[in-house]
Scaffold this active site. Structure first.
Site, short mmCIF file in Angstrom:
data_model
loop_
_atom_site.label_atom_id
_atom_site.label_comp_id
_atom_site.label_asym_id
_atom_site.label_seq_id
_atom_site.Cartn_x
_atom_site.Cartn_y
_atom_site.Cartn_z
N LYS A 9 0.82 -1.22 0.00
CA LYS A 9 0.00 0.00 0.00
C LYS A 9 0.85 1.27 0.00
O LYS A 9 0.57 2.20 -0.75
CB LYS A 9 -0.91 -0.05 1.23
CG LYS A 9 -1.88 1.09 1.38
CD LYS A 9 -2.96 0.72 2.38
CE LYS A 9 -2.40 0.27 3.72
NZ LYS A 9 -1.97 1.37 4.59
N ARG A 84 -8.64 4.04 9.69
CA ARG A 84 -8.43 2.68 10.19
C ARG A 84 -9.70 2.14 10.86
O ARG A 84 -9.81 0.94 11.08
CB ARG A 84 -7.30 2.68 11.23
CG ARG A 84 -5.92 2.76 10.65
CD ARG A 84 -5.29 1.38 10.49
NE ARG A 84 -4.15 1.38 9.59
CZ ARG A 84 -2.91 1.71 9.95
NH1 ARG A 84 -2.66 2.04 11.19
NH2 ARG A 84 -1.93 1.70 9.07
N ARG A 121 10.20 -9.33 5.72
CA ARG A 121 10.27 -7.88 5.55
C ARG A 121 11.49 -7.29 6.26
O ARG A 121 11.89 -7.75 7.31
CB ARG A 121 9.00 -7.22 6.07
CG ARG A 121 8.96 -5.74 5.80
CD ARG A 121 7.62 -5.32 5.28
NE ARG A 121 6.77 -4.87 6.37
CZ ARG A 121 5.60 -4.25 6.17
NH1 ARG A 121 5.17 -4.02 4.96
NH2 ARG A 121 4.88 -3.87 7.18
N ARG A 149 13.38 -7.39 10.27
CA ARG A 149 12.65 -7.02 11.49
C ARG A 149 12.75 -8.17 12.48
O ARG A 149 12.51 -9.31 12.14
CB ARG A 149 11.18 -6.76 11.14
CG ARG A 149 10.98 -5.43 10.46
CD ARG A 149 9.59 -5.34 9.89
NE ARG A 149 8.58 -5.60 10.92
CZ ARG A 149 7.46 -4.90 11.03
NH1 ARG A 149 7.21 -3.92 10.21
NH2 ARG A 149 6.59 -5.20 11.94
N ARG A 160 -0.70 -11.15 13.98
CA ARG A 160 -0.88 -9.71 13.79
C ARG A 160 -1.79 -9.43 12.59
O ARG A 160 -2.61 -8.53 12.61
CB ARG A 160 0.50 -9.08 13.56
CG ARG A 160 0.61 -7.65 14.05
CD ARG A 160 2.04 -7.21 14.14
NE ARG A 160 2.80 -7.71 12.98
CZ ARG A 160 4.12 -7.67 12.88
NH1 ARG A 160 4.82 -7.17 13.84
NH2 ARG A 160 4.75 -8.12 11.82
#
Ligand SMILES: [Zn+2]
Length: 210
Positions: A9, A84, A121, A149, A160
């Protein structure tokens, strides 16, 4: 622009903003800058995030309202990371009232693909930005070194993601009956996604003015 983490995104919002000469308004960027600058908002946001809490609707709405009122956003904007929640979405409707159609693009990617993307990622060790999947070499934001990460085990990522998808479903339900809502298949090469987004935006904007 809507979509789960790992859907690309941020990258797509950036590309669309550049292609259309519009500001990309990312609530993540605004908060990060405020934290770095040590403003009142930044300090409040830092405390909230360090305590593991989400920034409340009122604060987020205030940030976006202030940003959309600036001159460079008069002719349009690309929103990334907002809204959100349905409360934020309703507030956004009020903000754009009389400003032309609000086109909502939802980037959809299968859960397994997202898990795979997120588990591999990388972030920048210097500025903390999430590296786009296609970045090779150093951070394209600041030139810093990209590192994996540390919290990205597959189980944590999956959990998550489930939370995110559960929380974002009411938002999709809120927007999807509208003629200006478009679902984009994000499980394609980034350039193909970009092309689809551009076409969907024009088509949705046209349908709104008919
Ligand atoms: Zn960086």
């Amino acid at each position: 622009m809507l979509g789960p983490p790992g859907a690309g995104k941020g990258t797509q919002a950036e590309r669309l903003a550049r292609a259309r000469g519009l500001p990309k308004i990312s609530t993540g960027d605004i908060l990060r800058e405020a934290v770095q600058a040590g403003t009142g908002l930044g300090l409040a946001a830092k405390t909230t995030m360090e305590a593991g809490n989400l920034i409340g609707d009122d604060v987020m709405i205030g940030i976006v309202r202030e940003r959309l009122d600036r001159d460079d956003a008069r002719g349009g904007f690309v929103l990334d990371g907002f809204p959100r929640t349905v409360v934020q979405a309703a507030a956004l409707d009020g903000m754009v009232d009389g400003r032309g159609p609000l086109v909502v693009l939802d980037i959809v990617v299968p859960e397994d693909v997202l898990v795979r993307r997120l588990a591999t990622r990388r972030i920048c060790s210097k500025c903390g930005v999430n590296a786009a999947v296609e970045w090779t070499g150093d951070c394209q934001n600041c030139g810093g070194t990209l590192i994996a990460r540390i919290d990205d085990s597959v189980e944590i990522v999956r959990e998550r993601l489930k939370i995110f998808l559960r929380q974002s479903q009411p938002l999709v339900d809120y927007y999807s009956p509208r003629p200006t809502f478009r679902s984009i298949d994000g499980n394609q090469p980034p350039d193909v996604v970009t092309t689809r987004i551009e076409a969907a935006l024009d088509e949705a904007a046209r349908s709104a003015t008919l």
